[in-house]
Enzyme design. Structure first.
Site, mmCIF file in Angstrom:
data_model
loop_
_atom_site.group_PDB
_atom_site.id
_atom_site.type_symbol
_atom_site.label_atom_id
_atom_site.label_comp_id
_atom_site.label_asym_id
_atom_site.label_seq_id
_atom_site.Cartn_x
_atom_site.Cartn_y
_atom_site.Cartn_z
ATOM 1 N N HIS A 198 0.864 -1.175 0.000
ATOM 2 C CA HIS A 198 0.000 0.000 0.000
ATOM 3 C C HIS A 198 0.905 1.230 0.000
ATOM 4 O O HIS A 198 1.846 1.301 0.798
ATOM 5 C CB HIS A 198 -0.859 0.040 1.262
ATOM 6 C CG HIS A 198 -2.021 -0.898 1.263
ATOM 7 N ND1 HIS A 198 -1.885 -2.249 1.127
ATOM 8 C CD2 HIS A 198 -3.358 -0.651 1.381
ATOM 9 C CE1 HIS A 198 -3.092 -2.809 1.173
ATOM 10 N NE2 HIS A 198 -4.003 -1.863 1.322
ATOM 11 N N GLU A 201 -1.918 6.156 -0.507
ATOM 12 C CA GLU A 201 -3.349 6.228 -0.168
ATOM 13 C C GLU A 201 -3.538 7.535 0.624
ATOM 14 O O GLU A 201 -4.179 8.466 0.148
ATOM 15 C CB GLU A 201 -3.755 5.000 0.662
ATOM 16 C CG GLU A 201 -5.222 4.962 1.057
ATOM 17 C CD GLU A 201 -5.552 3.762 1.966
ATOM 18 O OE1 GLU A 201 -4.640 3.152 2.533
ATOM 19 O OE2 GLU A 201 -6.772 3.462 2.112
HETATM 20 N N1 HPA Z 1 -5.093 0.683 3.755
HETATM 21 C C1 HPA Z 1 -4.223 0.241 4.652
HETATM 22 N N2 HPA Z 1 -4.460 -0.821 5.410
HETATM 23 C C2 HPA Z 1 -5.619 -1.466 5.258
HETATM 24 C C3 HPA Z 1 -6.549 -1.053 4.349
HETATM 25 C C4 HPA Z 1 -6.262 0.081 3.554
HETATM 26 O O1 HPA Z 1 -7.032 0.520 2.695
HETATM 27 N N3 HPA Z 1 -7.596 -1.903 4.437
HETATM 28 C C5 HPA Z 1 -7.296 -2.813 5.391
HETATM 29 N N4 HPA Z 1 -6.083 -2.542 5.890
HETATM 30 ZN ZN ZN Z 2 -6.123 -2.057 1.172
#
Ligand code: HPA
Ligand code: ZN
Length: 321
Positions: A198, A201
């Site tokens: 990730h 975001e």
């Molecule tokens: N971002 C980071 N961690 C997470 C997410 C997300 O969208 N969903 C579940 N854990």
């Molecule tokens: Zn996620």
């Protein structure tokens, strides 16, 4: 006006590449598991729990998500959860799903043994393979904890290296840059595992650079804020790095103020392999087809865009090891 594109998105066989299994935990299942395991919940009813599903940022969501997660205790729970997601997947023409599982959080925070977490998921995956849904598992590591804790967790997964397709990095992003996890990702690669993280975001474009250059990931989960850096956009396009984007998650976690301002189409136009995914469908208002429907309407996506998004996800899929 958008009907053709929406119908096409529903009818095409699809791959989903960004979905947290514990984020598919519907309130009904939470209450079922809590009852079965004799655990306590701070909420008395499904309605009271659902009323908490109003989030202003990622941390807000994680706090609620962790409560649900505490209901999971046995292999049977994980198998039921995976079966529930796969039923939705099949109903939505998803033929291939690579799902995140909270191996580190599950074992270290709630004390559920890895044999239960992985064992239940593997049983469900074997069953659904026969039924036309391929379910691959990607354990995620918690970026707000230390790299040593993540390394310990990866080591504990050793009996399951053949049952997982890769590793991911998730949880609270800001303040926890990718470069903290270089050794973890190097080791995963040496073990023959795929790598994703990730990034971008809530975190800045520098975290997307870090995921690419310090961790060497093959896909970026989310990646929204890459749009702020034209050089990064060119890099993602040049190296054909897929972005696993999650429109309804971004809306519900206030990563975008309005889906009409979602960067997905800009990424497609820049030649980036963007994909559509549901992230945590039990919490954000819908599974994959709803994400397609809402983003098609908001960005006026054409049938051509839909074909491209669906094809990108197939192209970006990992093979079962
Ligand atoms: N971002 C980071 N961690 C997470 C997410 C997300 O969208 N969903 C579940 N854990
Ligand atoms: Zn996620």
């Amino acid at each position: 006006m958008h009907e053709d594109a929406i119908e096409l998105a529903k009818s095409l066989p699809k791959a989903e590449l960004h979905m947290h299994l514990e984020g598919a935990l519907q309130p009904e299942l939470i209450f079922k598991f809590v009852g079965r395991n004799g655990r306590d919940l701070p909420y008395r009813s499904i309605e009271e729990l659902r009323a908490k599903y109003e989030f202003t940022n990622l941390q807000d969501f994680i706090n609620v998500y962790l409560v649900g997660f505490n209901s999971l205790a046995s292999a049977e729970d994980y198998e039921d959860l995976a079966n529930d997601y796969c039923e939705h997947a099949q109903a939505e023409n998803i033929t291939h799903a690579e799902v995140f599982i909270e191996a580190q959080a599950g074992s270290s925070m709630t004390g559920t043994p890895l044999e239960a977490i992985l064992g239940g998921c593997i049983r469900a995956a074997e069953e659904w393979k026969k039924r036309g849904v391929e379910l691959l598992l990607i354990p995620t590591f918690l970026r707000h904890l230390s790299e040593n804790e993540a390394l310990k967790s990866l080591d504990e997964l050793e009996p399951y290296y053949d049952n997982i397709v890769g590793i991911g990095l998730a949880s609270a992003e800001v303040g926890f840059p990718p470069e903290n996890f270089r050794r973890l990702f190097d080791l995963a690669r040496e073990l023959g595992l795929h790598t994703v993280a990730h990034a971008g975001e809530e975190g800045p474009p520098e975290y997307v650079w870090g995921a690419l250059d310090d961790l060497g990931v093959e896909r970026i989960d989310h990646g929204n804020r890459a749009i702020e850096d034209p050089v990064l956009v060119s890099r993602l396009a040049r190296d054909q790095i897929p972005l696993t984007m999650c429109p309804l998650s971004n809306l519900r976690l206030c990563v975008v103020d309005d889906l009409r301002n979602h960067p997905l189409k800009k990424f497609l136009d820049a030649g980036i392999k963007a994909t559509v995914n549901s992230d945590d469908p039990a919490y954000f208002g819908g599974y994959l087809n709803t994400n397609f429907e809402e983003i098609i309407k908001a960005l006026n996506l054409s049938t051509g865009d839909v074909r491209e998004l669906v094809q990108n996800a197939h192209d970006a899929s990992f093979e079962a090891i």
